[in-house]
Design a protein around this motif. Structure first.
Motif, mmCIF file in Angstrom:
data_model
loop_
_atom_site.group_PDB
_atom_site.id
_atom_site.type_symbol
_atom_site.label_atom_id
_atom_site.label_comp_id
_atom_site.label_asym_id
_atom_site.label_seq_id
_atom_site.Cartn_x
_atom_site.Cartn_y
_atom_site.Cartn_z
ATOM 1 N N GLN A 141 78.292 10.828 -15.954
ATOM 2 C CA GLN A 141 77.358 11.171 -14.887
ATOM 3 C C GLN A 141 76.331 10.065 -14.672
ATOM 4 N N ALA A 142 75.880 9.448 -15.755
ATOM 5 C CA ALA A 142 74.949 8.324 -15.615
ATOM 6 C C ALA A 142 75.617 7.149 -14.913
ATOM 7 N N LEU A 143 76.902 6.944 -15.163
ATOM 8 C CA LEU A 143 77.642 5.873 -14.500
ATOM 9 C C LEU A 143 77.759 6.141 -13.008
ATOM 10 N N VAL A 144 78.067 7.387 -12.648
ATOM 11 C CA VAL A 144 78.157 7.746 -11.233
ATOM 12 C C VAL A 144 76.787 7.640 -10.560
ATOM 13 N N LYS A 145 75.751 8.033 -11.281
ATOM 14 C CA LYS A 145 74.407 7.970 -10.704
ATOM 15 C C LYS A 145 73.992 6.536 -10.405
ATOM 16 N N LEU A 146 74.433 5.575 -11.236
ATOM 17 C CA LEU A 146 74.113 4.174 -10.978
ATOM 18 C C LEU A 146 74.623 3.720 -9.613
ATOM 19 N N GLY A 147 75.758 4.244 -9.202
ATOM 20 C CA GLY A 147 76.308 3.853 -7.910
ATOM 21 C C GLY A 147 75.893 4.741 -6.768
ATOM 22 N N LEU A 148 75.593 6.008 -7.060
ATOM 23 C CA LEU A 148 75.292 6.966 -5.998
ATOM 24 C C LEU A 148 73.826 6.936 -5.585
ATOM 25 N N GLU A 149 72.930 6.692 -6.536
ATOM 26 C CA GLU A 149 71.491 6.766 -6.231
ATOM 27 C C GLU A 149 71.034 5.716 -5.227
ATOM 28 N N PRO A 150 71.454 4.443 -5.310
ATOM 29 C CA PRO A 150 70.989 3.474 -4.297
ATOM 30 C C PRO A 150 71.416 3.847 -2.883
ATOM 31 N N GLU A 151 72.609 4.434 -2.745
ATOM 32 C CA GLU A 151 73.064 4.825 -1.412
ATOM 33 C C GLU A 151 72.133 5.863 -0.802
ATOM 34 N N TRP A 152 71.758 6.872 -1.600
ATOM 35 C CA TRP A 152 70.952 7.957 -1.051
ATOM 36 C C TRP A 152 69.471 7.626 -1.006
ATOM 37 N N GLU A 153 69.005 6.697 -1.807
ATOM 38 C CA GLU A 153 67.619 6.277 -1.695
ATOM 39 C C GLU A 153 67.358 5.601 -0.346
ATOM 40 N N ALA A 154 68.387 5.042 0.256
ATOM 41 C CA ALA A 154 68.246 4.462 1.582
ATOM 42 C C ALA A 154 68.251 5.517 2.682
ATOM 43 N N LYS A 155 68.632 6.771 2.345
ATOM 44 C CA LYS A 155 68.733 7.836 3.345
ATOM 45 C C LYS A 155 67.661 8.904 3.209
ATOM 46 N N PHE A 156 67.133 9.087 2.006
ATOM 47 C CA PHE A 156 66.223 10.205 1.769
ATOM 48 C C PHE A 156 64.998 10.127 2.672
ATOM 49 N N GLU A 157 64.449 11.310 2.950
ATOM 50 C CA GLU A 157 63.288 11.416 3.825
ATOM 51 C C GLU A 157 62.037 10.859 3.137
ATOM 52 N N PRO A 158 61.096 10.344 3.899
ATOM 53 C CA PRO A 158 59.943 9.671 3.274
ATOM 54 C C PRO A 158 59.027 10.600 2.491
ATOM 55 N N ASN A 159 58.997 11.894 2.812
ATOM 56 C CA ASN A 159 58.087 12.819 2.140
ATOM 57 C C ASN A 159 58.800 13.699 1.123
ATOM 58 N N SER A 160 59.873 13.196 0.546
ATOM 59 C CA SER A 160 60.554 13.851 -0.570
ATOM 60 C C SER A 160 60.193 13.087 -1.842
ATOM 61 N N TYR A 161 59.614 13.794 -2.831
ATOM 62 C CA TYR A 161 59.048 13.105 -3.985
ATOM 63 C C TYR A 161 59.625 13.564 -5.319
ATOM 64 N N GLY A 162 60.317 14.665 -5.376
ATOM 65 C CA GLY A 162 60.777 15.181 -6.655
ATOM 66 C C GLY A 162 62.057 14.535 -7.133
ATOM 67 N N PHE A 163 62.115 14.176 -8.420
ATOM 68 C CA PHE A 163 63.312 13.627 -9.067
ATOM 69 C C PHE A 163 63.824 12.384 -8.335
ATOM 70 N N ARG A 164 62.899 11.547 -7.912
ATOM 71 C CA ARG A 164 63.277 10.298 -7.265
ATOM 72 C C ARG A 164 62.630 9.136 -7.994
ATOM 73 N N PRO A 165 63.317 8.012 -8.128
ATOM 74 C CA PRO A 165 62.746 6.874 -8.865
ATOM 75 C C PRO A 165 61.521 6.324 -8.157
ATOM 76 N N GLY A 166 60.471 6.055 -8.928
ATOM 77 C CA GLY A 166 59.275 5.455 -8.377
ATOM 78 C C GLY A 166 58.351 6.409 -7.672
ATOM 79 N N ARG A 167 58.646 7.721 -7.675
ATOM 80 C CA ARG A 167 57.794 8.708 -6.999
ATOM 81 C C ARG A 167 57.415 9.801 -7.982
ATOM 82 N N SER A 168 56.283 10.434 -7.744
ATOM 83 C CA SER A 168 55.737 11.354 -8.727
ATOM 84 C C SER A 168 55.033 12.514 -8.041
ATOM 85 N N VAL A 169 54.551 13.444 -8.869
ATOM 86 C CA VAL A 169 53.767 14.570 -8.381
ATOM 87 C C VAL A 169 52.519 14.075 -7.654
#
Length: 572
Positions: free
Chosen positions: A129-157
């Motif tokens: 799962q960590a291997l898949v996340k390495l490839g899947l997370e960059p794709e979706w970080e380019a798509k996620f909405e700007p005001n979504s903050y939970g469980f995302r790299p570099g963003r916090s409460v």
């Protein structure tokens, strides 16, 4: 493992700097291709990354060495891997293996009266799962909405709280404070996979993890819906499932309207701030907020989700006749208060404080801690209290917490006096106070030992405003200076570590790489004396670099870099 491979590679001597740089280069290319909406190119790069030797090594390291929950066993009972076993797992790691069921345990929620299920995969599935996340997370970080903050790299409460403050600072608004009921457990798998739109070779293992089932008390149960909490990939999948909520509301309530004459008239779209399954919708018009609630309920239905009635309500930030004033979000209480024109030109001020529920939980934890250490030495009690106090006060150090900190300190003073009176019944009260208490200039009475160790009161934590992350920034854009500097100003970072990050320019003193969003940072004592805590004796290292440093005593070439070498070894 064959002897040729074992003689060529050793876990403690791997060049992690080179490994991490090569993996990140591919992740940045995936992110850039996803921003350009080049799906075929994204899938080719993902296949290249998942099959690479460096990515497999990094995935194994993150689940077996860096992850804080690395010593929790799945149904196979494996909770720890030796260096040889880590290399063996990386060598045999593929996505073709059949997924195994997860081990389900129940953990208490914050309110203490409810529990939530936690699914623990086996170590091999965690690495996949960590291997898949390495490839899947960059794709979706380019798509996620700007005001979504939970469980995302570099963003916090604190970034989510900052976004709410920016949305209401210049205009009071109605707020839909909503919570999705059992979000992680009810997401429909077909809808999630359809939204994921992954290639078949990537969708197949993800479907296998979702449908693997759970083991609980020796019994296997099918898992027809949901993403089991506890998996490495589960938070990312939940964010993908909820992606599009903000876009849906902006489409139904556009920012502009048109009159019959064709003139464009500006109206405010609802402002959405989401942290995982908790979100708020803000708008100055009550009818728009009520319509947004109905639209959200309809949007969640295909996912198999619904709003939880007991935790969903409409309030106003400043005060309205029909609804309540103020709301709690992520442990903070957010409310606006009317003031005179001499105090604020807009006639009100926005105050964000720790919520009453959070304060009550913290007081109960302090009370339980003091009672637990009744009869123990004062040193043990002070160490236990400082860990609890510093973590809690740093979490709330970016909002208006000074008055709250003083109130909690008053309560803690009574608890410690209770503890003092119950120590050593042969001594009178004055002798007990003299033994366990002292007077410091500027601090008054403090609970301290004769060696100078004292309780760090809440009010000693300075209040510093947190700077919200920029909406257009992503850790995969390659701006390491921006993200490394944010690690040093995050409210949860200890002042000592923040000073080290500033001295080291955000870089690890062993490998020279910038600390990223997932880096587990540890403090290394250069002379080996853990009681020598002067900054000149301390270095901030990655956890795996810290392990290499202590394991390289017989290899002089593997010692930590000096500060001069560190400043010269910039990441290109």
């Amino acid at each position: 493992m064959n002897q040729t491979f074992a003689s060529r590679y050793e876990w403690s001597t791997l060049n992690w700097r080179k490994i991490q740089i090569q993996v990140f280069k591919l992740q940045r290319r995936i992110y850039q291709a996803s921003r350009r909406n080049e799906k075929k190119h994204v899938h080719r790069l993902q296949r290249l990354l998942v099959r690479s030797w460096y990515a497999r090594l990094l995935a194994v390291r993150r689940v077996s060495q860096d992850n804080r929950g690395r010593r929790t066993a799945g149904i196979d009972g494996i909770a720890k891997l030796s260096p040889i076993q880590r290399l063996q797992l990386a060598l045999t790691l593929t996505l073709n293996e059949r997924a195994q069921a997860v081990r389900r345990i129940w953990i208490a929620k914050r309110n203490g009266s409810e529990h939530r299920p936690l699914g623990i995969p086996v170590m091999a599935d965690r690495a996949r799962q960590a291997l898949v996340k390495l490839g899947l997370e960059p794709e979706w970080e380019a798509k996620f909405e700007p005001n979504s903050y939970g469980f995302r790299p570099g963003r916090s409460v604190h970034d989510a709280i900052g976004a709410i403050f920016n949305a209401i600072a210049h205009q009071p608004k109605y707020v839909l404070d909503a919570d999705i009921a059992q979000c992680f457990d009810q997401i429909q798998h077909p809808v999630l996979l359809q939204k994921l739109k992954a290639p078949p070779w990537l969708e197949r293992p993800i479907r296998g993890w979702l449908n693997a089932g759970v083991w609980e008390r020796g019994q296997w149960y099918a898992n027809d819906a949901g993403t089991p909490q506890g998996g490495v990939l589960s938070p990312l999948l939940a964010n993908i499932a909820l992606h599009g909520l903000e876009q849906e509301l902006k489409a139904q309530f556009p920012a502009y309207s048109y009159t019959e004459a064709g003139k464009r008239h500006r109206v405010n779209s609802p402002h959405v701030v989401r942290y995982a399954d908790d979100f708020v919708v803000l708008h100055p018009d009550l009818t728009v907020v009520e319509a947004a609630q109905a639209a959200i309920a309809q949007w969640l239905t295909p996912l198999g989700l619904h709003l939880q009635p007991s935790k969903t309500r409409i309030v106003h930030t400043l005060g309205a006749a029909t609804v309540e004033t103020g709301f709690d979000f992520l442990g903070f209480h957010i409310r606006q208060y009317p003031v005179g024109r001499t105090q604020s030109p807009i006639g009100y001020k926005t105050l964000i404080k720790p919520s009453k529920a959070a304060i009550q939980r913290h007081r109960q934890q302090l009370r339980a801690l003091v009672r637990q250490y009744r009869g123990y030495s004062q040193t043990h009690l002070i160490h236990a209290l400082n860990r609890r106090i510093l973590g809690w006060s740093r979490y709330y150090s970016s909002v208006v917490s000074s008055q709250c900190f003083r109130a909690v300190d008053d309560y803690l003073y009574k608890l410690l006096m209770w503890w003092t009176r119950r120590q050593s019944s042969s001594l009178n009260s004055h002798t007990k106070v003299a033994r366990y208490w002292g007077v410091n200039r500027g601090q008054g009475w403090v609970f301290c030992t004769r060696e100078g160790l004292q309780v760090q009161a809440h009010r000693f934590t300075p209040i510093r405003r947190h700077v919200k992350v920029r909406a257009d920034r992503s850790p995969f854009d390659g701006n390491w200076l921006y993200w490394a500097s944010r690690r040093g100003v995050y409210p949860g970072v200890a002042p000592k570590l923040a000073n080290l990050l500033q001295r080291q320019a955000g870089q690890c003193a062993h490998c020279g790489l910038f600390f990223d969003w997932e880096s587990v940072i540890e403090i290394h004592h250069q002379d080996g004396n853990r009681h020598h805590n002067q900054l000149t004796n301390l270095l901030a290292l990655h956890r795996h670099c810290h392990d290499q440093t202590h394991g390289a005593a017989a290899h002089p070439k593997d010692v930590s870099m000096t500060r001069t070498h560190l400043l010269r070894s910039r990441v290109r």
